[in-house]
Every structure is written in structure tokens, then in C-alpha cells.
Design an enzyme around this catalytic site. Structure first.
Site, PDB file in Angstrom:
ATOM      1  N   LYS A 200       0.874  -1.175   0.000  1.00 35.16           N
ATOM      2  CA  LYS A 200       0.000   0.000   0.000  1.00 35.16           C
ATOM      3  C   LYS A 200       0.910   1.223   0.000  1.00 35.16           C
ATOM      4  O   LYS A 200       1.694   1.418   0.931  1.00 35.16           O
ATOM      5  CB  LYS A 200      -0.903   0.010   1.238  1.00 35.16           C
ATOM      6  CG  LYS A 200      -1.731   1.283   1.392  1.00 35.16           C
ATOM      7  CD  LYS A 200      -2.523   1.258   2.696  1.00 35.16           C
ATOM      8  CE  LYS A 200      -3.211   2.583   2.972  1.00 35.16           C
ATOM      9  NZ  LYS A 200      -3.954   2.560   4.265  1.00 35.16           N
ATOM     10  N   ASP A 202       1.191   5.114   0.080  1.00 27.65           N
ATOM     11  CA  ASP A 202       0.493   6.351   0.444  1.00 27.65           C
ATOM     12  C   ASP A 202       1.186   7.556  -0.188  1.00 27.65           C
ATOM     13  O   ASP A 202       2.202   7.418  -0.869  1.00 27.65           O
ATOM     14  CB  ASP A 202       0.447   6.464   1.978  1.00 27.65           C
ATOM     15  CG  ASP A 202      -0.841   7.110   2.469  1.00 27.65           C
ATOM     16  OD1 ASP A 202      -1.457   7.885   1.712  1.00 27.65           O
ATOM     17  OD2 ASP A 202      -1.231   6.833   3.626  1.00 27.65           O
ATOM     18  N   SER A 234      -2.464   5.218  -3.473  1.00 27.97           N
ATOM     19  CA  SER A 234      -3.324   6.249  -2.879  1.00 27.97           C
ATOM     20  C   SER A 234      -3.373   7.514  -3.724  1.00 27.97           C
ATOM     21  O   SER A 234      -3.999   8.503  -3.328  1.00 27.97           O
ATOM     22  CB  SER A 234      -2.829   6.590  -1.467  1.00 27.97           C
ATOM     23  OG  SER A 234      -2.941   5.478  -0.616  1.00 27.97           O
ATOM     24  N   ASP A 263     -10.200   8.794   4.001  1.00 26.44           N
ATOM     25  CA  ASP A 263     -10.171   7.633   4.886  1.00 26.44           C
ATOM     26  C   ASP A 263     -11.512   7.385   5.561  1.00 26.44           C
ATOM     27  O   ASP A 263     -12.199   8.318   5.979  1.00 26.44           O
ATOM     28  CB  ASP A 263      -9.138   7.846   6.003  1.00 26.44           C
ATOM     29  CG  ASP A 263      -7.721   7.661   5.523  1.00 26.44           C
ATOM     30  OD1 ASP A 263      -7.524   7.505   4.313  1.00 26.44           O
ATOM     31  OD2 ASP A 263      -6.808   7.676   6.360  1.00 26.44           O
TER      32      ASP A 263
END
Length: 478
Positions: A200, A202, A234, A263
Site C-alpha cells: 500500500k 500512500d 493512494s 479515509d
């Protein structure tokens, strides 16, 4: 994580994220929209939406292992000794206190893995504040004394996969070392060396220009390692989630999934805000999704503190309609039986994991506060969700399949949450009672149809083949 670091990101100059025709024709239109102009990341991964567990929403950046050992972000030291009873008891105590090993044990022992929940994903706050002497990221030595490779092996030995978190800025959202442009290659190789299965990535503490370079570079770097690593970006969440700032054709070429919006928080208001944004922008988002490339509305918070059972069923149903990744963020050690039954609902999971990979849409928004969502599935089947935005009392919603643009025929209906079945003609009016902030979800099997295999002799139609077996509800769910 965007929500928690708005002020810090602003200091670094980063802009924070702001908060059918006939049924068969509709399927063709959906498929055409998905097929044109977008191609999945060439790593062969995530052909259906990924499923698993992710630490962030429930456990955040809890690093206070002295006072909260059960919930802090850490990997306990596992002592392999069978010589002395005290040492063995000590080993068991440490394993119980390890958040990620605990969740792996629950996934592998409580029936989650067999349903598809296979990822255990570390989020922010895992790293040491310093890179090693070779410039590589390293885990916090006190909280991950065995290192990430040991944790990865623990997952793999149990048929699970390990995900990890990075950030393409100078720092992660929590203030730990990031992966700026000059560190992308070495960090991708480090993750591969650790046998990580998903990243993931960000975007805190980076600007739009750096993101435009960094997200594609990381995609290439991960592929260059030779290890299949699922890639979650993201990027669009930091650019408002919509064109022209977001190029979904490009995203489909470099990422397996991407966060489009802010989020999720542990509240119904947050879930509803996400639902509203995704379906208000569905005409932009639906063509972007498909096998190997998914819109990600963020984690499932079912089993936490903010949702009722009706609201939990609503999140599960609508995430399934959206073909969304199913990453739970909860405590599987203490989850209630009610929340577990929703998350382990085989039919809801089957709808989510349908191999066509077509994201569903809202087809009706009533003034009465009832929405109707529809998703085309394999074998001309489909899913329907009747969702109530009301807060007062159950609402009796009357309609027919014909009014929902289904073609002529008799359809087999399976209620996903009550497990009741019935048969409905397209022209028959029916009533569904939908609880406030709740859903009724149906799996709709296509009517029996004439086979296209027609028999001709001497240029004349002689007969046809009739096949009902292909149009029945999967027997495992009955």
C-alpha cells in the site's frame, strides 16, 4: 490515514484530500465500457477484489507496547524451545500479544482464509526511524525483532499473504521514513527480498509532480523485482479522485487497486459519505474497474464500534455491489458472532468476487429515501440491493423486476441475508421491507433460456436445445 495528518501534510506543502435498458443489453454495455481503453497492471494479480485484514482503522499507530501489548503495532519474538515449560509458556504469551500473528491465526483457524480473506496487511508505524547502513528501510527493532521476513514466512506457512505500507513522500503520514523518488528502486527490492505480497503506497509529504513520477516508478520497480506484489496506490485520493487531475486509464495500467477518496472512520456518517461520493461519480469510476484493477472505497469497519447490525449489512452489501476490495479492520480475536456472520456471508462474498469484475451502479434514487443498486454477474445473473437512507422505521418499497429493467421471464431470487428463496416473474409486483439505514440484498438468477445451439436441416429450423442448469442459484448457497 489522510484524515489524521491534514495539519502535518499542510506543513510539508501537501494538499490534504477533501473530505439500464434490457438486462442482457445492459450487461453488454457494462462489458464494453470496461473493455475499452484500460488495461490491468501486468502482474497477473488480484483478478478478483483482494480480501483480508488491515490494521489501520482499528489499531491506528498504537506503538505503546509497554502499556497496550495486545494491540500495539508489533511482532513479538517467538522462542522456539520445547526444553523447559516456562519457556514454552513464555512463547505462547508472546504470540498472543502479537497483533499480526494473532490476526493470522484467526484468519487461518476461524474459517476466514477458506472464504478468501488471505492478506494480513501492516499499515503505518512499523519502520525504524532510520534506514540501515545500506540505505534500506528496516522495521523497528524493538517491535519487530524477528524482522519482516520472519513474519512473511509465518503468513505463508498458513496459506496467507503479507502486505506492507509505504509512502512516496519524504515521510509516511505517521512521520516514519518515506520512499522519495531516489529510494523507490531500493525499497521495492527490499520488499521483494522480504517476500512481501502487497504494497500500500500512500502519498503524504509529497506534491503532485512527485506523485506523477513516483507512482508509475514504483509500479515498474515492483515488476522489475520478479516477485508478484500487489500494488495499492493512494494517488487519486490526493488529487480529488476525479478527472482531469486523475487519469483512470493510466491508473489501470500501473496499479492493482487505488484509494479514490478520504479515509473511512468508525461511524455510519463516514460510510454514508463514501457511498454518496462513489455513486454520485459512478459514471466515471465504473469504467476504470475490472479484473486486476479496482476502485477502493476503503476498509470494512464491521465488527468495530460505530455500526449497527443493519448498517454493517449495508456496508457489506454495497461494497460487494461495488466490486470493492474487502479489507476488514477490526479485532478478529473478539469479533461478535453477528459481525462475523455478515463478513463470512458466502453469497455476499460470491457477488463481490464475481469473475466478470464489473462494478455495479445505482439505478434508482427515490424521494422516499430508497436507493436501488444493481450489478451484472456471470451467466447473466445479477445482484440487487435495496438500501434505505431513512432513520425512522422500516419502509415497504414496492416495485417489479420489469420496472428495474429486467427482461421477460421468471427469475429465481435468493435473499443474501435471510437465505430465503422465491421465484418472481418480471411483471409481478413485490414489496421489500427495508430497515432504517439497512438493506435487502438479492442474488437474481437469470431465467431459463433457449440455447443458441439451434438445429437446422435443409435450411429450415428443426428444433432447439433447452438448458436450465446454467441458470440456477449455486447450490452451495441453498
Amino acid at each position: 490515514m489522510v484524515t489524521e495528518v491534514r495539519q502535518e501534510a499542510a506543513k510539508a506543502g501537501v494538499q490534504p484530500v477533501p473530505g439500464p435498458t434490457g438486462m442482457h443489453l445492459a450487461v453488454l454495455l457494462f462489458t464494453s465500457a470496461v473493455s475499452v481503453g484500460t488495461f490491468a497492471l501486468d502482474n497477473g494479480l488480484m483478478r478478483t477484489p483482494p480480501m483480508g485484514w488491515l490494521a489501520w482503522e482499528r489499531f491506528r499507530c498504537d506503538i505503546d507496547c509497554e502499556h497496550d501489548p495486545k494491540n500495539c503495532i508489533r511482532q513479538a519474538t517467538i522462542i522456539h524451545s520445547h526444553v523447559h515449560t516456562v519457556k514454552l509458556l513464555f512463547e505462547r504469551r508472546l504470540v498472543r500479544e502479537n497483533l499480526f500473528i494473532d490476526m493470522a491465526d484467526r484468519l487461518s483457524e476461524d474459517g476466514w482464509r477458506e472464504l478468501g480473506y488471505v492478506y494480513v496487511n501492516i499499515d503505518d508505524c512499523w519502520a525504524s526511524m532510520d534506514r540501515d547502513e545500506k540505505g534500506r528501510l528496516q522495521p523497528d527493532p524493538k517491535r519487530f525483532p524477528g524482522g519482516i521476513p520472519k513474519l512473511a514466512r509465518y503468513m505463508h506457512d498458513r496459506g496467507l499473504k503479507l502486505g506492507i505500507y509505504g509512502d512516496m513522500g519524504t515521510h509516511t503520514c505517521g512521520g516514519y521514513p518515506g520512499t522519495p523518488l531516489d529510494k523507490i528502486k531500493i525499497d521495492a527490492q527490499t520488499f521483494a527480498d522480504w517476500e512481501v505480497d502487497m504494497l500500500k503506497f500512500d502519498g503524504c509529504y509529497s506534491n503532485a509532480t512527485e506523485q506523477e513520477q513516483g507512482y508509475p516508478l514504483m509500479s515498474n520497480a515492483l515488476n522489475a523485482t520478479g516477485r508478484p506484489i500487489g500494488y495499492s496506490c493512494s494517488w487519486p485520493a490526493y488529487q480529488g479522485g476525479l478527472p482531469p487531475k486523475v487519469n483512470y486509464t493510466q491508473l489501470g495500467k500501473i496499479c492493482n487497486l487505488w484509494r479514490n477518496y478520504g479515509d473511512i472512520q468508525d461511524s455510519w456518517d463516514s460510510v454514508l459519505d463514501i457511498i454518496n461520493w462513489f455513486f454520485e461519480n459512478q459514471d466515471t469510476l465504473i469504467p476504470a474497474a475490472g479484473p486486476g484493477r479496482w476502485n477502493d472505497p476503503d476498509m470494512l469497519i464491521i465488527g468495530d464500534f460505530g455500526l449497527s447490525m443493519d448498517q454493517s449489512r449495508a456496508q457489506m452489501a454495497i461494497w460487494a455491489i461495488m466490486a470493492a476490495p474487502l479489507f476488514m479492520s477490526n479485532d478478529l480475536r473478539t469479533i461478535s458472532s453477528g459481525a462475523r456472520s455478515i463478513l463470512q456471508n458466502k453469497m455476499a462474498i460470491s457477488i463481490n468476487q464475481d469473475p466478470l469484475g464489473i462494478q455495479g451502479r445505482r439505478i434508482i434514487k427515490e424521494k422516499s429515501g430508497i436507493d436501488v443498486y444493481w450489478r451484472p454477474l456471470s451467466k447473466d445473473d445479477s445482484a440487487l440491493v435495496f438500501f434505505s437512507r431513512r432513520n425512522d422505521m422500516p419502509y415497504r418499497y414496492q416495485t417489479s423486476l420489469k420496472k428495474l429493467n429486467y427482461t421477460t421471464g421468471s427469475y429465481k431470487i435468493f435473499d443474501v441475508f435471510t437465505e430465503k428463496t422465491m421465484t418472481l416473474k418480471d411483471s409481478t409486483d413485490f414489496v421489500v421491507s427495508v430497515n432504517p439505514t439497512g438493506v435487502v440484498m438479492w442474488y437474481v438468477s437469470a431465467p431459463a433460456k433457449l440455447s443458441l445451439r439451434q438445429l437446422y436441416k435443409g435450411g429450415k429450423l428443426q428444433g432447439f436445445a433447452y438448458n436450465d442448469d446454467e441458470n440456477s442459484i449455486p447450490p452451495v448457497f441453498l
